[in-house]
Design a protein around this motif. Structure first.
Motif, mmCIF file in Angstrom:
data_model
loop_
_atom_site.group_PDB
_atom_site.id
_atom_site.type_symbol
_atom_site.label_atom_id
_atom_site.label_comp_id
_atom_site.label_asym_id
_atom_site.label_seq_id
_atom_site.Cartn_x
_atom_site.Cartn_y
_atom_site.Cartn_z
ATOM 1 N N ILE A 9 0.839 -1.203 0.000
ATOM 2 C CA ILE A 9 0.000 0.000 0.000
ATOM 3 C C ILE A 9 0.875 1.255 0.000
ATOM 4 O O ILE A 9 0.701 2.157 -0.833
ATOM 5 C CB ILE A 9 -0.938 -0.015 1.222
ATOM 6 C CG1 ILE A 9 -2.019 -1.076 1.053
ATOM 7 C CG2 ILE A 9 -1.575 1.344 1.427
ATOM 8 C CD1 ILE A 9 -2.725 -1.454 2.334
ATOM 9 N N ALA A 10 1.842 1.294 0.925
ATOM 10 C CA ALA A 10 2.704 2.480 1.005
ATOM 11 C C ALA A 10 3.529 2.611 -0.275
ATOM 12 O O ALA A 10 3.732 3.720 -0.774
ATOM 13 C CB ALA A 10 3.605 2.383 2.229
ATOM 14 N N ALA A 13 1.548 4.136 -3.032
ATOM 15 C CA ALA A 13 1.407 5.580 -2.840
ATOM 16 C C ALA A 13 2.679 6.300 -3.277
ATOM 17 O O ALA A 13 2.616 7.370 -3.899
ATOM 18 C CB ALA A 13 1.103 5.893 -1.379
ATOM 19 N N GLN A 17 2.760 9.118 -6.127
ATOM 20 C CA GLN A 17 3.266 10.478 -5.873
ATOM 21 C C GLN A 17 4.437 10.796 -6.798
ATOM 22 O O GLN A 17 4.653 11.962 -7.157
ATOM 23 C CB GLN A 17 3.677 10.636 -4.406
ATOM 24 C CG GLN A 17 2.546 10.475 -3.409
ATOM 25 C CD GLN A 17 1.410 11.455 -3.589
ATOM 26 O OE1 GLN A 17 1.571 12.510 -4.204
ATOM 27 N NE2 GLN A 17 0.232 11.114 -3.098
ATOM 28 N N ARG A 20 2.951 11.928 -9.944
ATOM 29 C CA ARG A 20 2.432 13.283 -9.763
ATOM 30 C C ARG A 20 3.579 14.300 -9.817
ATOM 31 O O ARG A 20 3.458 15.357 -10.437
ATOM 32 C CB ARG A 20 1.715 13.345 -8.419
ATOM 33 C CG ARG A 20 0.945 14.629 -8.188
ATOM 34 C CD ARG A 20 0.066 14.441 -6.971
ATOM 35 N NE ARG A 20 -0.423 15.673 -6.426
ATOM 36 C CZ ARG A 20 -0.753 15.815 -5.139
ATOM 37 N NH1 ARG A 20 -0.618 14.807 -4.306
ATOM 38 N NH2 ARG A 20 -1.213 16.952 -4.694
ATOM 39 N N PHE A 49 -5.873 9.736 -9.645
ATOM 40 C CA PHE A 49 -5.660 8.638 -8.693
ATOM 41 C C PHE A 49 -6.978 7.911 -8.430
ATOM 42 O O PHE A 49 -8.046 8.509 -8.460
ATOM 43 C CB PHE A 49 -5.131 9.156 -7.356
ATOM 44 C CG PHE A 49 -3.742 9.718 -7.421
ATOM 45 C CD1 PHE A 49 -2.923 9.436 -8.499
ATOM 46 C CD2 PHE A 49 -3.249 10.517 -6.408
ATOM 47 C CE1 PHE A 49 -1.641 9.946 -8.569
ATOM 48 C CE2 PHE A 49 -1.968 11.039 -6.461
ATOM 49 C CZ PHE A 49 -1.168 10.757 -7.538
ATOM 50 N N ALA A 50 -6.871 6.622 -8.131
ATOM 51 C CA ALA A 50 -8.040 5.845 -7.723
ATOM 52 C C ALA A 50 -7.611 4.839 -6.669
ATOM 53 O O ALA A 50 -6.477 4.365 -6.680
ATOM 54 C CB ALA A 50 -8.653 5.121 -8.915
ATOM 55 N N ALA A 51 -8.536 4.533 -5.748
ATOM 56 C CA ALA A 51 -8.246 3.545 -4.701
ATOM 57 C C ALA A 51 -8.581 2.158 -5.222
ATOM 58 O O ALA A 51 -9.575 1.970 -5.921
ATOM 59 C CB ALA A 51 -9.057 3.853 -3.452
ATOM 60 N N SER A 62 -9.693 -7.639 0.685
ATOM 61 C CA SER A 62 -8.816 -7.015 1.657
ATOM 62 C C SER A 62 -9.399 -5.707 2.147
ATOM 63 O O SER A 62 -10.122 -5.023 1.437
ATOM 64 C CB SER A 62 -7.462 -6.777 1.025
ATOM 65 O OG SER A 62 -6.705 -5.928 1.836
ATOM 66 N N THR A 63 -9.063 -5.368 3.386
ATOM 67 C CA THR A 63 -9.502 -4.090 3.921
ATOM 68 C C THR A 63 -8.555 -2.976 3.507
ATOM 69 O O THR A 63 -8.885 -1.817 3.616
ATOM 70 C CB THR A 63 -9.563 -4.165 5.451
ATOM 71 O OG1 THR A 63 -8.400 -4.840 5.897
ATOM 72 C CG2 THR A 63 -10.784 -4.891 5.917
ATOM 73 N N GLY A 64 -7.363 -3.344 3.049
ATOM 74 C CA GLY A 64 -6.381 -2.341 2.639
ATOM 75 C C GLY A 64 -6.675 -1.826 1.241
ATOM 76 O O GLY A 64 -7.141 -2.568 0.395
ATOM 77 N N MET A 65 -6.426 -0.553 1.043
ATOM 78 C CA MET A 65 -6.641 0.036 -0.273
ATOM 79 C C MET A 65 -5.341 0.671 -0.758
ATOM 80 O O MET A 65 -4.775 1.515 -0.075
ATOM 81 C CB MET A 65 -7.721 1.121 -0.207
ATOM 82 C CG MET A 65 -9.053 0.650 0.304
ATOM 83 S SD MET A 65 -9.904 -0.388 -0.867
ATOM 84 C CE MET A 65 -10.917 0.809 -1.681
ATOM 85 N N ARG A 66 -4.893 0.248 -1.955
ATOM 86 C CA ARG A 66 -3.700 0.898 -2.475
ATOM 87 C C ARG A 66 -4.089 1.943 -3.512
ATOM 88 O O ARG A 66 -5.256 2.057 -3.874
ATOM 89 C CB ARG A 66 -2.722 -0.126 -3.042
ATOM 90 C CG ARG A 66 -3.250 -0.962 -4.163
ATOM 91 C CD ARG A 66 -2.274 -2.100 -4.432
ATOM 92 N NE ARG A 66 -2.721 -2.893 -5.550
ATOM 93 C CZ ARG A 66 -2.427 -2.592 -6.812
ATOM 94 N NH1 ARG A 66 -1.693 -1.546 -7.092
ATOM 95 N NH2 ARG A 66 -2.868 -3.346 -7.780
ATOM 96 N N VAL A 67 -3.122 2.698 -3.953
ATOM 97 C CA VAL A 67 -3.398 3.780 -4.900
ATOM 98 C C VAL A 67 -3.002 3.335 -6.296
ATOM 99 O O VAL A 67 -1.994 2.661 -6.479
ATOM 100 C CB VAL A 67 -2.605 5.052 -4.554
ATOM 101 C CG1 VAL A 67 -3.140 6.232 -5.326
ATOM 102 C CG2 VAL A 67 -2.645 5.334 -3.088
#
Lengths: 139, 120
Positions: A9-10, A13, A17, A20, A49-51, A62-67
């Motif tokens: 996930i990190a 992101a 970024q 971006r 961006f989208a989750a 999963s409960t985790g959302m990546r970018v």
């Protein structure tokens, strides 16, 4: 424990970024590139961006959302028109078109991007130390 | 008399797992701080831990029951994103510390067990 997903996930992101920051650099670099027609002038670019749910490879929900960077879109703002008859690119009316880049907006975007990047690096560092201390359990 | 190592660390094993789960959700919030329309989420730690321990007594693991809930933002952004980076950072760092705390407690339980085994 789902430390692998957190890193994923990190990491996503960080990648988003970076894209971006790439568009910001591109926009600022081309802010002064004139053109003879509005169409030919450089258009400011922005990532979308989208989750997206982070998966652990087993296909589980999963409960985790990546970018995810869905696309890089071009701005539809009007071009900046300038009267420069001496410019070799000028049209018959002596006008040239400058990109629709707002340097102020790009600078604030750059600061937001680098802050977001730092925060995600921080997350990675914290998760690393959590995992390391978990490995020391029972010592 | 037999020793059940799963029970030896008491509630701290489940707490650790929940803390790791919460870390993931908070990391998602931080990662999606600039994603339009993303809604920040969090889990209710107390009720989830209660459900987990209750599930333990009933013989089943209820750790994954209960979806994360959506956070109510102080001021929502215009693009529908409800992540407030300061709130998330504070929650993340608090959660990381709580993780270390649970880990220390689990460690103490294991050390006590080791002492008992060694007959000290």
């Amino acid at each position: 424990m789902s430390f692998k997903q957190i890193s994923q996930i990190a990491g996503s992101a960080l990648a988003a970024q970076t894209v971006r920051m790439n568009t910001v650099a591109s926009n600022l670099a081309n802010a002064q590139s004139a053109a003879g027609t509005p169409e030919a002038a450089y258009h400011a670019r922005k990532p979308v961006f989208a989750a997206l749910p982070a998966t652990d490879g087993v296909g589980q929900g999963s409960t985790g959302m990546r970018v995810q960077v869905l696309d890089v879109v071009q701005s539809t703002e009007p071009m900046r028109k300038a009267y420069e008859p001496d410019n070799p690119l000028a049209n018959e009316q002596g006008e040239v078109f400058y990109p629709n880049v707002s340097p102020v907006a790009e600078m604030t975007d750059m600061m937001a991007t680098s802050r977001a990047f730092e925060v995600n690096i921080e997350v990675l560092g914290r998760v690393k130390s959590m995992q390391q201390s978990l490995l020391k359990l029972g010592e | 008399m037999s020793i059940d190592f799963n029970k030896a660390v008491g509630i701290h094993g489940e707490a650790l797992q929940l803390r790791a789960e919460r870390t993931k959700i908070l990391a998602s919030n931080i990662a999606n701080a600039s994603t339009p329309g993303y809604q920040a989420r969090d889990i209710d730690f107390a009720s989830r831990l209660q459900a987990a321990t209750a599930g333990d007594e009933a013989g089943g693991l209820a750790l994954d029951s209960g979806e994360p809930q959506y956070r109510v933002p102080y001021a929502a952004a215009q693009d529908g994103n409800t992540v407030e980076i300061g709130v998330e950072q504070a929650a993340f760092s608090q959660n990381a510390l709580d993780f270390q705390t649970s880990l220390s407690f689990a460690n103490l339980e294991l050390k006590a067990l080791a002492r008992a085994i060694n007959g000290q």
